[in-house]
Design a protein around this motif. Structure first.
Motif: not given
Length: 281
Positions: A4, A7, A171, A174, A183-185
């Motif tokens: 990640i 955000g 998290a 992932v 990856v972004q949230v």
């Protein structure tokens, strides 16, 4: 392994999508709203995430009073655009990442989160407006999306603390996925607004900005401790959507670095908030 890297928090006001679809973004009323996303569009074009876990709420499009999951994760390869009463938005279908989605679902359930797994679903403005704000109007979305729907429509919604804990569990999920993915949230919804009743039109800019401050700060438990009644009292009946931001924030860890912040009032009687954060390892 997957990681990640950032955000994003943003409002998902349906009128913002309509303004884009109808070519009104340069009009004096709308221009200040969209100007706050100019930096973010340049940033995300450079970041090029592979997958976005997009936390949003369905607005009685995929779910109704017959089925109300608290947390639902989309595990499909593709999601259509639903008709919310005036025809589907003229935006591309959303491409999923089924392998990662199933991995996250399995990890979350074994981590004691009772997820509803969705294999067929159309998505509404809660998911498409954030994509439009960040990517504009492409022929195809340049990122795969895992929809994560949260019930903030029918009482009781999940607590802020539970949402934060879900972010932490995402998290972990992932990080245990073996493929090398950026990856972004994203957490969407809010900020303060109420659409009906005697307080319709309520906007609380002071509370909103204090919330943005807390989102950008090191976790000291203050965000996750905000009770439902405070969201409702201070930010209106729809302000409870901000608990979805806490899923994103929880996924980033204790410390974050704020990269961009935008706040504007009003957009269709709603306060618009936007943050871009990155985890500090």
């Amino acid at each position: 392994m997957a990681r990640i890297t950032a955000g994003v928090a943003t409002s998902h006001v349906p009128a913002i999508g309509a303004a884009m679809d109808l070519g009104k973004t340069a009009e004096p009323y709308w221009q200040p709203v969209f100007a706050g996303y100019d930096w973010s569009r340049q940033w995300i074009a450079q970041e090029k995430p592979d997958v976005v876990v997009l936390v949003y709420n369905d607005h009685a499009s995929a779910f109704d009073m017959k089925i109300i999951p608290t947390f639902a994760i989309g595990c499909a390869d593709r999601y259509g655009i639903c008709d919310e009463g005036w025809g589907p938005r003229p935006v591309p279908d959303v491409e999923g990442h089924a392998d990662l989605a199933w991995h996250i679902a399995q990890s979350l359930i074994l981590d004691e989160f009772d997820m509803t797994m969705i294999n067929e679903m159309d998505v509404d403005h809660g998911l498409t407006v954030p994509l439009s704000l960040m990517f504009g109007q492409p022929e195809a979305w340049p990122v795969k999306v895992i929809p994560l729907a949260v019930n903030v429509v029918t009482y009781p919604p999940p607590s802020g603390n539970r949402c934060w804990m879900l972010g932490e569990a995402i998290a972990r999920a992932v990080e245990s996925f073996p493929e090398d993915l950026n990856v972004q949230v994203w957490g969407t919804g809010g900020m303060s607004h109420q659409l009906q009743g005697p307080r319709a039109g309520l906007i609380n800019a002071e509370w909103d900005n204090r919330f943005l401050d807390l989102m950008s700060a090191e976790d000291d438990g203050a965000l996750r401790a905000i009770p439902h009644i405070e969201y409702l009292r201070e930010t209106g009946s729809e302000g409870i959507e901000m608990v979805m931001w806490l899923i994103m924030r929880g996924a980033l860890g204790r410390k974050v670095r704020p990269l961009h912040r935008h706040y504007h009032v009003p957009a269709s009687n709603t306060a618009v908030g936007h943050l871009v954060l990155e985890p500090v390892i």
